[in-house]
Design an enzyme around this catalytic site. Structure first.
Site, PDB file in Angstrom:
ATOM      1  N   LYS A 124      65.563  13.202  49.998  1.00 26.27           N
ATOM      2  CA  LYS A 124      64.346  12.394  50.062  1.00 26.27           C
ATOM      3  C   LYS A 124      63.849  11.940  48.688  1.00 26.27           C
ATOM      4  CE  LYS A 124      62.701  13.496  54.651  1.00 26.27           C
ATOM      5  NZ  LYS A 124      61.623  13.806  55.558  1.00 26.27           N
TER       6      LYS A 124
ATOM      7  N   LYS B 152      63.750   9.636  62.258  1.00 25.46           N
ATOM      8  CA  LYS B 152      62.625   8.786  62.701  1.00 25.46           C
ATOM      9  C   LYS B 152      62.363   7.677  61.704  1.00 25.46           C
ATOM     10  CE  LYS B 152      59.772  12.616  64.212  1.00 25.46           C
ATOM     11  NZ  LYS B 152      59.925  13.511  63.059  1.00 25.46           N
TER      12      LYS B 152
ATOM     13  N   LYS C 147      72.297  12.090  59.553  1.00 21.18           N
ATOM     14  CA  LYS C 147      71.606  12.514  60.780  1.00 21.18           C
ATOM     15  C   LYS C 147      70.650  11.433  61.295  1.00 21.18           C
ATOM     16  CE  LYS C 147      67.318  14.683  59.446  1.00 21.18           C
ATOM     17  NZ  LYS C 147      66.237  15.415  59.993  1.00 21.18           N
TER      18      LYS C 147
HETATM   19  N1  AQP Z   1      69.276  14.289  64.032  1.00 20.71           N
HETATM   20  C1  AQP Z   1      68.829  15.446  64.498  1.00 20.71           C
HETATM   21  N2  AQP Z   1      69.578  16.200  65.331  1.00 20.71           N
HETATM   22  C2  AQP Z   1      69.119  17.383  65.829  1.00 20.71           C
HETATM   23  N3  AQP Z   1      67.875  17.871  65.539  1.00 20.71           N
HETATM   24  C3  AQP Z   1      67.089  17.139  64.713  1.00 20.71           C
HETATM   25  N4  AQP Z   1      65.846  17.315  64.241  1.00 20.71           N
HETATM   26  C4  AQP Z   1      65.500  16.272  63.437  1.00 20.71           C
HETATM   27  N5  AQP Z   1      66.504  15.387  63.371  1.00 20.71           N
HETATM   28  C5  AQP Z   1      67.516  15.898  64.153  1.00 20.71           C
HETATM   29  C6  AQP Z   1      65.009  18.460  64.576  1.00 20.71           C
HETATM   30  O1  AQP Z   1      63.814  17.964  65.159  1.00 20.71           O
HETATM   31  C7  AQP Z   1      62.741  18.836  64.823  1.00 20.71           C
HETATM   32  C8  AQP Z   1      61.594  18.039  64.317  1.00 20.71           C
HETATM   33  O2  AQP Z   1      61.954  17.367  63.117  1.00 20.71           O
HETATM   34  P1  AQP Z   1      60.809  16.873  62.157  1.00 20.71           P
HETATM   35  O3  AQP Z   1      60.039  15.810  62.782  1.00 20.71           O
HETATM   36  O4  AQP Z   1      59.998  18.008  61.737  1.00 20.71           O
HETATM   37  O5  AQP Z   1      61.485  16.383  60.853  1.00 20.71           O
HETATM   38  P2  AQP Z   1      62.853  15.864  60.425  1.00 20.71           P
HETATM   39  O6  AQP Z   1      63.884  16.923  60.579  1.00 20.71           O
HETATM   40  O7  AQP Z   1      62.681  15.354  59.043  1.00 20.71           O
HETATM   41  O8  AQP Z   1      63.117  14.699  61.484  1.00 20.71           O
HETATM   42  P3  AQP Z   1      63.373  13.207  61.268  1.00 20.71           P
HETATM   43  O9  AQP Z   1      63.496  12.606  62.583  1.00 20.71           O
HETATM   44  O10 AQP Z   1      64.511  12.982  60.325  1.00 20.71           O
HETATM   45  O11 AQP Z   1      62.029  12.695  60.624  1.00 20.71           O
HETATM   46  P4  AQP Z   1      61.756  11.945  59.267  1.00 20.71           P
HETATM   47  O12 AQP Z   1      62.594  10.709  59.325  1.00 20.71           O
HETATM   48  O13 AQP Z   1      60.298  11.676  59.306  1.00 20.71           O
HETATM   49  O14 AQP Z   1      62.147  12.848  58.148  1.00 20.71           O
HETATM   50  C9  AQP Z   1      63.284  19.834  63.812  1.00 20.71           C
HETATM   51  O15 AQP Z   1      63.564  21.044  64.472  1.00 20.71           O
HETATM   52  C10 AQP Z   1      64.557  19.211  63.327  1.00 20.71           C
HETATM   53  O16 AQP Z   1      65.512  20.172  62.958  1.00 20.71           O
END
Ligand code: AQP
Length: 326
Positions: free
Chosen positions: A111, A195, A192
């Site tokens: 990030k 969002k 991965k």
């Molecule tokens: N691609 C993924 N596959 C499986 N699990 C995932 N998680 C996130 N992406 C994947 C799991 O979802 C939960 C919530 O995630 P989060 O919102 O706390 O943050 P993150 O991991 O940073 O998710 P994003 O979607 O990638 O959000 P942004 O883009 O905002 O950073 C966690 O349990 C995570 O492991």
């Protein structure tokens, strides 16, 4: 009964990676455990957020928790910033963590890539996550694979403090699913699903229309071999589609590979579109009923009261151990 805790950031619409990696487990684990599920809004502000949109996303995520089956009669659902203990414990843990270990966190490295100076919150985010977990004497943390390193850090900090100040925290364990623990991006299956990725076709959000789901899956990146087999290293795109299919349908990867033996990628993608739409339609219907209801607000208020009661007890114990306050 074991204590289960996890959270999702209100940074946008929840996608199938969040669902298959984390939320699906939330629903299963609430049955036989003492479950607490949080909307971690303080984590969301580690990167700039539009305040109006953030409020909307908090309610979106809370409604989606309930739409996928988290039951407020079985689990506590609340918003992180409604419980001051998170920020308070975060400071105490920050004073017991090291820049060296935080610098090794791969999510921070990704990030902050290319920036000369990154926001401090982005750097210390894993400590706040440790505070979220330790505040509730958590035994089990259901999360996606991407959080493995953060769970390890949480354990290290808990053990460090227990060794120095006497038994203070329960040392938690991460729990990861077999299928869907790391759902990959549809346009680049080596990173991965996320969002905040720019391309909306890189992900499928739980609230996507059937036409959008179809478009995203049909145009997903695969390879030119034309053979359906599971091989993450050489065929990350097809392997990702097989994993998503398996997680939604309950069929094993082996069963799917046998089922599609000799068939083209188009057939697999077409069937996956149907499987995905069938899984998401009931979630979307329930979401529409809940999202603007008073019930949702009442659930979050009651959840905050119940979470606060637990958090205050932990904070009292922690402050005693550290000699803070009177
Ligand atoms: N691609 C993924 N596959 C499986 N699990 C995932 N998680 C996130 N992406 C994947 C799991 O979802 C939960 C919530 O995630 P989060 O919102 O706390 O943050 P993150 O991991 O940073 O998710 P994003 O979607 O990638 O959000 P942004 O883009 O905002 O950073 C966690 O349990 C995570 O492991």
């Amino acid at each position: 009964m074991k204590r289960v805790f996890s959270g999702v950031q209100p940074t946008g619409n929840i996608h199938i990676g969040n669902y298959l990696g984390a939320l699906k487990q939330f629903v299963q684990l609430q049955e036989e455990n003492d479950a607490i599920y949080c909307i971690v809004d303080e984590h969301a502000i580690t990167v700039p957020q539009d305040p109006k949109l953030l409020r909307q996303h908090i309610l979106d995520v809370a409604a989606l928790y309930m739409a996928v089956g988290v039951d407020p009669k079985k689990a506590i659902i609340f918003v992180q910033s409604d419980v001051p203990g998170h920020a308070e414990l975060n400071w105490i843990l920050t004073c017991n963590s090291y820049t060296g270990e935080l610098s090794r966190m791969t999510q921070f490295k990704q990030k902050s890539k290319g920036r000369e100076s990154a926001p401090t919150g982005l750097f210390t985010y894993p400590v706040l996550m440790a505070a979220d977990i330790l505040l509730y004497d958590t035994d089990i943390v259901p999360v996606g694979n991407d959080q493995k390193q953060h769970i390890e850090l949480t354990r290290d900090i808990a053990l460090r403090i227990n060794n120095k100040y006497g038994e203070t925290f329960v040392v938690p364990e991460g729990q990861f699913v077999k299928s869907g623990a790391r759902v990959m991006s549809l346009d680049d299956p080596t990173s991965k699903m996320s969002k905040s990725a720019e391309n909306p076709h890189s992900r499928i959000s739980l609230l996507d229309e059937p036409s959008k789901i179809k478009k995203s899956i049909m145009k997903s990146t695969t390879d030119s071999e034309g053979v359906i087999r599971f091989d993450v290293e050489n065929k990350p795109g097809i392997s990702n589609l097989l994993s998503i299919y398996s997680a939604f349908s309950g069929e094993t990867i082996e069963e799917l590979v046998a089922k599609y033996d000799g068939q083209g990628y188009g057939t697999l993608k077409k069937d996956l579109v149907e499987v995905t739409i069938n899984a998401l339609t009931p979630v979307q219907e329930r979401y529409k009923e809940i999202r603007n209801s008073q019930e949702l607000i009442d659930v979050l208020k009651d959840g905050a009261d119940r979470a606060n009661a637990i958090a205050e007890k932990t904070m009292k114990r922690v402050k005693d151990r550290f000699g803070l306050g009177l």
